[in-house]
Every structure is written in structure tokens, then in C-alpha cells.
Motif scaffolding. Sequence first.
Motif, PDB file in Angstrom:
ATOM      1  N   THR A  26       2.002   6.774  -6.902  1.00  0.00           N
ATOM      2  CA  THR A  26       0.989   7.755  -7.298  1.00  0.00           C
ATOM      3  C   THR A  26       1.491   9.172  -7.032  1.00  0.00           C
ATOM      4  O   THR A  26       1.347  10.057  -7.887  1.00  0.00           O
ATOM      5  CB  THR A  26      -0.317   7.506  -6.516  1.00  0.00           C
ATOM      6  OG1 THR A  26      -0.748   6.169  -6.748  1.00  0.00           O
ATOM      7  CG2 THR A  26      -1.402   8.463  -6.929  1.00  0.00           C
TER       8      THR A  26
ATOM      9  N   THR B 132       0.829  -1.200   0.000  1.00  0.00           N
ATOM     10  CA  THR B 132       0.000   0.000   0.000  1.00  0.00           C
ATOM     11  C   THR B 132       0.870   1.260   0.000  1.00  0.00           C
ATOM     12  O   THR B 132       0.594   2.215  -0.745  1.00  0.00           O
ATOM     13  CB  THR B 132      -0.929   0.003   1.225  1.00  0.00           C
ATOM     14  OG1 THR B 132      -1.717  -1.186   1.206  1.00  0.00           O
ATOM     15  CG2 THR B 132      -1.841   1.207   1.233  1.00  0.00           C
ATOM     16  N   GLN B 133       1.929   1.259   0.815  1.00  0.00           N
ATOM     17  CA  GLN B 133       2.826   2.412   0.853  1.00  0.00           C
ATOM     18  C   GLN B 133       3.524   2.606  -0.491  1.00  0.00           C
ATOM     19  O   GLN B 133       3.670   3.745  -0.963  1.00  0.00           O
ATOM     20  CB  GLN B 133       3.876   2.245   1.955  1.00  0.00           C
ATOM     21  CG  GLN B 133       3.328   2.421   3.343  1.00  0.00           C
ATOM     22  CD  GLN B 133       4.394   2.190   4.410  1.00  0.00           C
ATOM     23  OE1 GLN B 133       5.508   1.797   4.115  1.00  0.00           O
ATOM     24  NE2 GLN B 133       4.019   2.430   5.659  1.00  0.00           N
TER      25      GLN B 133
ATOM     26  N   ASN C  39       1.080   4.118  -2.929  1.00  0.00           N
ATOM     27  CA  ASN C  39       0.870   5.533  -2.625  1.00  0.00           C
ATOM     28  C   ASN C  39       2.050   6.382  -3.091  1.00  0.00           C
ATOM     29  O   ASN C  39       1.862   7.475  -3.641  1.00  0.00           O
ATOM     30  CB  ASN C  39       0.647   5.738  -1.129  1.00  0.00           C
ATOM     31  CG  ASN C  39      -0.690   5.201  -0.665  1.00  0.00           C
ATOM     32  OD1 ASN C  39      -1.594   4.979  -1.470  1.00  0.00           O
ATOM     33  ND2 ASN C  39      -0.809   4.962   0.619  1.00  0.00           N
TER      34      ASN C  39
END
Length: 161
Positions: free
Chosen positions: A97, A90-91, A94
Motif C-alpha cells: 500500500t 500484514t507487513q 502495508n
Amino acid sequence: MRQYDSYRASQPAYVHGSAAPDLRRQGTPDVNVMPGRRNGVNHAGVPESIFGVVGVVFAVAIVIAVFACARVLLSAASVTTTIATDELSTQIANERTLGNDLEVQQSQLSNSTHIRSAAEGLGMAAPAATESVELGADVIATDASGNLSLSGSLSSMASQG
């Protein structure tokens, strides 16, 4: 009744001048001793093979308990690792992005058309003409240890005119 007991406790055990009662035991003790030794453990009719089977059952139960504890510990470690991996994924997503957004913003800010429109929005205009200024050689001089030398700088300035 309580008053009577306390009264009796305060009275002497026997009258003064009389003999004390004989409290020695009369007769022999009720304990009989048989000489000899015990030759083995009497299990009241339980066969010896039962003890071996019970020992094997306990050993198997301990082995099963150890394997069950190891399985639980490995499962817990696996779940913890999976959770940590998901958090890292997830990190990373992120950050990718955010990196893409920053690339788009950098390309937009470095675009000359965007800069020109932003400058016009602030009331700026393009210059009518541009000039360049050429600077001469540096007149500051230093000595051998790297310190500034005032006398060297003055003589350099005098030689340039």
C-alpha cells in the motif's frame, strides 16, 4: 513440683560411703537369631503376573505421556508459526500500500502541469527566453601521481588564450 525436681537434681545420687547401685542387666537379651538365608521375596500372596501387568501399564502410560507432550509442543510451534506468518502478511500488505501511494505521489510530482501550477502558486513565471552557455576545456592539470599541478594548469591556461 518444679522446685522439688530441681531440689532432687542437686542431691547426690547416693550417700557418701555407700556402694553404688548395680545397673547391669540381669538375664539374656530378647533377640533370637535363626541361622539360614531367605530364599525369595515374599509378596504376601500377590501373584507374579500382576507385576508384569503393572509394568506394562506404566510403560504404556509413559509412551502416551511422551506422545501427548510432543503433540502439545507441535501445536504450540504451529500456533507460533501461524502468528508470525500473519504478522509478515500484514507487513507485506502495508508495504505494498505504501509503495502504491509513493508511485502515485511520484507520478503526480513529476507531471509538468503540476509543477507549473505549483510554481505559479509560489509566484514564479516561465522565462521569456532561454540561453545555453558552453564551457571550454578544463585547464586544471595533474602530474603522474594524480596531484594537482600548478605549473601545468598555468601553461594550459596560457595556451588557450
